[in-house]
Design an enzyme around this catalytic site. Structure first.
Site, PDB file in Angstrom:
ATOM      1  N   CYS A  12       0.861  -1.196   0.000  1.00 28.53           N
ATOM      2  CA  CYS A  12       0.000   0.000   0.000  1.00 28.53           C
ATOM      3  C   CYS A  12       0.896   1.245   0.000  1.00 28.53           C
ATOM      4  CB  CYS A  12      -0.869  -0.003   1.252  1.00 28.53           C
ATOM      5  SG  CYS A  12       0.117   0.028   2.753  1.00 28.53           S
ATOM      6  N   HIS A  39       5.618  -5.711   8.639  1.00 27.08           N
ATOM      7  CA  HIS A  39       5.703  -7.098   9.108  1.00 27.08           C
ATOM      8  C   HIS A  39       5.995  -8.016   7.939  1.00 27.08           C
ATOM      9  CE1 HIS A  39       3.295  -5.607  12.705  1.00 27.08           C
ATOM     10  NE2 HIS A  39       4.511  -5.876  13.102  1.00 27.08           N
ATOM     11  N   GLU A 123       0.278  -1.039  16.347  1.00 24.15           N
ATOM     12  CA  GLU A 123      -0.638   0.064  15.999  1.00 24.15           C
ATOM     13  C   GLU A 123      -1.655   0.290  17.124  1.00 24.15           C
ATOM     14  OE1 GLU A 123      -2.843  -0.138  12.222  1.00 24.15           O
ATOM     15  OE2 GLU A 123      -4.398   1.034  13.219  1.00 24.15           O
ATOM     16  N   THR A 158      -6.517  -0.163  11.696  1.00 25.92           N
ATOM     17  CA  THR A 158      -6.712   0.126  10.264  1.00 25.92           C
ATOM     18  C   THR A 158      -6.752  -1.110   9.367  1.00 25.92           C
ATOM     19  OG1 THR A 158      -4.325   0.410  10.067  1.00 25.92           O
ATOM     20  CG2 THR A 158      -5.642   2.420  10.350  1.00 25.92           C
ATOM     21  N   CYS A 188      -8.562   1.205   6.854  1.00 25.08           N
ATOM     22  CA  CYS A 188      -8.046   2.035   5.748  1.00 25.08           C
ATOM     23  C   CYS A 188      -8.537   1.527   4.388  1.00 25.08           C
ATOM     24  CB  CYS A 188      -6.526   2.103   5.803  1.00 25.08           C
ATOM     25  SG  CYS A 188      -5.692   0.616   5.257  1.00 25.08           S
ATOM     26  N   SER A 216       1.966 -10.376   9.853  1.00 26.75           N
ATOM     27  CA  SER A 216       1.242  -9.239   9.270  1.00 26.75           C
ATOM     28  C   SER A 216      -0.258  -9.419   9.487  1.00 26.75           C
ATOM     29  CB  SER A 216       1.568  -9.160   7.770  1.00 26.75           C
ATOM     30  OG  SER A 216       0.525  -8.509   7.084  1.00 26.75           O
ATOM     31  N   ASN A 218      -2.874  -7.703   8.359  1.00 24.32           N
ATOM     32  CA  ASN A 218      -3.779  -7.635   7.201  1.00 24.32           C
ATOM     33  C   ASN A 218      -3.622  -8.864   6.313  1.00 24.32           C
ATOM     34  OD1 ASN A 218      -2.295  -6.747   4.521  1.00 24.32           O
ATOM     35  ND2 ASN A 218      -1.259  -5.753   6.224  1.00 24.32           N
ATOM     36  N   SER A 260       2.072  -5.217   3.082  1.00 25.70           N
ATOM     37  CA  SER A 260       3.521  -5.025   3.236  1.00 25.70           C
ATOM     38  C   SER A 260       4.314  -6.008   2.372  1.00 25.70           C
ATOM     39  CB  SER A 260       3.913  -5.158   4.713  1.00 25.70           C
ATOM     40  OG  SER A 260       3.393  -6.345   5.262  1.00 25.70           O
TER      41      SER A 260
HETATM   42  S1  SF4 Z   1      -2.998   2.182   7.414  1.00 25.17           S
HETATM   43 FE1  SF4 Z   1      -1.458   0.593   7.202  1.00 25.17          FE
HETATM   44  S2  SF4 Z   1      -2.302  -0.808   5.651  1.00 25.17           S
HETATM   45 FE2  SF4 Z   1      -3.479   1.095   5.527  1.00 25.17          FE
HETATM   46  S3  SF4 Z   1      -2.483   2.319   3.938  1.00 25.17           S
HETATM   47 FE3  SF4 Z   1      -1.564   2.885   5.886  1.00 25.17          FE
HETATM   48  S4  SF4 Z   1       0.234   1.566   6.130  1.00 25.17           S
HETATM   49 FE4  SF4 Z   1      -1.061   0.679   4.543  1.00 25.17          FE
END
Ligand code: SF4
Length: 291
Positions: A12, A39, A123, A158, A188, A216, A218, A260
């Protein structure tokens, strides 16, 4: 065998920008990243080769400059770190900042903050680090253990799956019908895009390969989501993890990756699947007419 890439997958903008910032500062002088910038072991290995140190604790930082990761941190931690004499570079993703502002606004308006996320995730520690009282929920049992508050303000880590977050918010509302429950959606956009693209892909695939670091969040959420729509889902970190027997009789192999996961890691996994197909008669046979 057809390989079907999810329409949104992999790195991302938040991770990409954080990596660029780390490399830029490393050119200017010695740099230590506090925690894992992402991660993903492949990315972390690449940073190490550029001379960038990684420390899990401020006590182990030997450089004057340290970088806070894309996952962000609390104002309290930032202040403590600066007070120790470090120059702090913040690689916090702007969408993590959005979540921080949501938490701050809810707390300011008198809501008891509830985070949907993993309690020990960096986070979530950052999101809750400036609060004296809060709760973190991830499963229904966590919601059942919550105490009643007149005002409950819910924010998500997120990278949580939005569907699951909404289910937990509904449960909180049902459990506390007298409370004012306010939900600010902080999942996000890249996470949402990767989740919905993964569902679309998994519905059409016989086998799904999810590429990303084992720790990770996500990536693990992508695995969980795909498992709901496809019975044969495998999580790999690199092409070396791909096993030929996974593709027996498969006609469509779906491919997705966490936020990631670098493009070249995904490309190598795809190349490895093609190699397996070419070397395995049963699998190669299924490929005819589909490419
Ligand atoms: S919040 Fe985390 S997963 Fe979402 S865009 Fe930002 S870095 Fe990427």
């Amino acid at each position: 065998m057809r390989i079907l890439r999810a329409t949104h997958l992999g790195t991302c903008f938040g991770v990409r920008d954080a990596l660029a910032l780390a490399l830029e500062h490393a050119e200017a002088g010695p740099l230590t990243i506090l925690g894992d910038l992402v991660h993903n072991p492949t990315v972390l290995g690449a940073l190490e080769t550029k001379g960038i140190a990684v420390a899990q604790d401020v006590a182990h930082v030997k450089t004057r400059t340290l970088m806070v990761t894309a996952h962000g941190t609390s104002e309290r931690t930032l202040a403590r770190t600066r007070a120790l004499g470090f120059t702090v570079v913040e690689a916090t993703c702007p969408l993590v900042h959005v979540a921080h502002r949501a938490v701050a606004a809810l707390a300011r308006d008198g809501y008891h903050v509830v985070i949907v996320g993993q309690r020990d995730h960096v986070e979530v520690r950052g999101l809750t680090g400036d609060l004296d009282r809060f709760d973190v929920v991830l499963e229904e049992d966590d919601v059942l253990a919550l105490e009643e508050h007149p005002r409950l303000g819910v924010v998500a880590q997120t990278t949580q799956a939005i569907e699951k977050v909404r289910q937990l918010v509904d449960l909180i509302r049902r459990r506390f019908p007298q409370s004012d429950v306010r939900f600010l959606d902080t999942v996000c956009k890249p996470t949402k895009e990767r989740q919905s693209a993964a569902v679309e892909m998994a519905c059409q695939a016989d086998v799904v390969i999810v590429v990303g670091g084992r720790s990770s969040n996500n990536t693990r959420e992508l695995v969980r989501t795909c498992t709901r729509y496809c019975a044969r889902v495998h999580h790999v970190q690199t092409d070396a993890d791909v096993r030929p027997e996974w593709f027996d009789t498969a006609k469509v192999v779906g491919l997705t990756a966490g936020t990631s996961t670098p493009d070249d890691v995904i490309d190598r996994v795809e190349a490895r699947i093609r190699q397996v197909e070419a070397r395995t008669p049963g699998v190669a046979g299924a490929a005819e007419g589909l490419r």
